[in-house]
Design a protein around this motif. Structure first.
Motif, mmCIF file in Angstrom:
data_model
loop_
_atom_site.group_PDB
_atom_site.id
_atom_site.type_symbol
_atom_site.label_atom_id
_atom_site.label_comp_id
_atom_site.label_asym_id
_atom_site.label_seq_id
_atom_site.Cartn_x
_atom_site.Cartn_y
_atom_site.Cartn_z
ATOM 1 N N ALA A 161 9.435 4.831 -30.165
ATOM 2 C CA ALA A 161 8.262 3.957 -30.247
ATOM 3 C C ALA A 161 7.420 4.129 -28.991
ATOM 4 O O ALA A 161 7.915 3.944 -27.873
ATOM 5 C CB ALA A 161 8.692 2.503 -30.403
ATOM 6 N N VAL A 162 6.161 4.495 -29.159
ATOM 7 C CA VAL A 162 5.252 4.677 -28.027
ATOM 8 C C VAL A 162 4.658 3.319 -27.668
ATOM 9 O O VAL A 162 3.967 2.699 -28.479
ATOM 10 C CB VAL A 162 4.137 5.673 -28.376
ATOM 11 N N PRO A 163 4.894 2.819 -26.468
ATOM 12 C CA PRO A 163 4.474 1.461 -26.096
ATOM 13 C C PRO A 163 3.022 1.411 -25.644
ATOM 14 O O PRO A 163 2.729 1.061 -24.506
ATOM 15 C CB PRO A 163 5.429 1.134 -24.952
ATOM 16 N N ALA A 164 2.108 1.722 -26.551
ATOM 17 C CA ALA A 164 0.682 1.677 -26.208
ATOM 18 C C ALA A 164 -0.066 0.939 -27.305
ATOM 19 O O ALA A 164 0.159 1.193 -28.491
ATOM 20 C CB ALA A 164 0.130 3.098 -26.058
ATOM 21 N N PRO A 165 -0.972 0.038 -26.955
ATOM 22 C CA PRO A 165 -1.719 -0.708 -27.976
ATOM 23 C C PRO A 165 -2.815 0.119 -28.641
ATOM 24 O O PRO A 165 -3.318 -0.264 -29.697
ATOM 25 C CB PRO A 165 -2.321 -1.874 -27.180
ATOM 26 N N ASP A 166 -3.208 1.219 -28.048
ATOM 27 C CA ASP A 166 -4.288 2.055 -28.558
ATOM 28 C C ASP A 166 -3.698 3.143 -29.457
ATOM 29 O O ASP A 166 -2.898 3.975 -29.019
ATOM 30 C CB ASP A 166 -5.035 2.692 -27.380
#
Length: 246
Positions: A161-166
């Motif tokens: 899981a990539v922890p970025a909101p964008d």
């Protein structure tokens, strides 16, 4: 600072902010690469799927695996489920778009194969159905998603899981992940081939399949299988035709 420069700096700052957590999440990739090498060396395959930009990234990965990234080696069996447009549209036409990947998993997947699903949100209904199908068939199920928790991560054996909101940054790091996964698999392949020389059995599937998965799928998702018919569409000539679906 010009507006264009501000946009560039803002985007790169968001990417930089996501990197420390991504580094930690990506530590699983050497193990994924080794497992992928064992699977294809034993006669198995990788199935991948995604929607939109994630579909393009999934197909990028299969191109590197069937071709090569760096090393001239045997081709890896890897299929992008969204790239078979006739099958995709036929399944969507007859079963609904939620089933376009699940039905292909049932068709192409074999116990011990790997299914990799890409989604920035982790909520795409057709990917959730594909993950459920993977467990029914006996595939190992991985996911590349945006921030967790999310429903797709809950359904898969393992998730990066990539922890970025964008979502743009999530997809950019999914591309990094694809390149790393391919490179780790290429590095592991000679070791796997040496260790399995003289054997014909497919390697065992790592990990224990999840149980009780039906309870994890949103209740409003349609079950795989039945054909939906009787929908009327009006072609160009204006005459109604029974049993067709857009």
């Amino acid at each position: 600072m010009t507006p264009a420069r501000s946009l560039l700096e803002e985007h790169l700052a968001g990417l930089a902010a996501a990197l420390p957590s991504y580094r930690r999440a990506a530590r699983r990739l050497p193990a994924w690469g080794a497992e992928l090498a064992r699977t294809v060396a034993g006669g198995g395959r990788l199935l991948v799927a995604g929607n939109g930009g994630s579909a393009a990234e999934a197909q990028h990965l299969t191109a590197e695996l069937v071709g090569k990234l760096r090393t001239d080696r045997q081709p890896f069996s890897a299929i992008a489920l969204h790239a078979e447009t006739s099958a995709l549209t036929a399944i969507g036409n007859d079963y609904g778009y939620d089933q376009v990947f699940a039905r292909q998993v049932h068709a192409h997947g074999r116990p011990g194969d790997i299914l990799l699903l890409l989604s920035t949100s982790g909520r795409s209904r057709n990917l959730l159905q594909a993950a459920q199908a993977a467990h029914q068939v006996g595939l190992r199920c991985w996911a590349l998603t945006g921030p967790a928790p999310n429903p797709l991560a809950d359904l898969c054996h393992e998730t990066l899981a990539v922890p970025a909101p964008d979502g743009q940054i999530v997809q950019e790091l999914h591309l990094v992940t694809s390149h790393l996964l391919c490179e780790y698999a290429e590095q592991a392949l000679p070791v796997v081939l040496a260790a399995t020389a003289g054997t014909t059995d497919r390697p065992p599937v790592a990990g224990t399949p999840l149980t009780g998965l039906e309870a994890e799928v949103p209740s409003d998702l349609p079950a795989a299988g039945p054909v939906r018919t009787g929908v009327e569409v009006v072609p160009e000539g204006g005459q109604q035709v029974e049993g067709l679906r857009r």
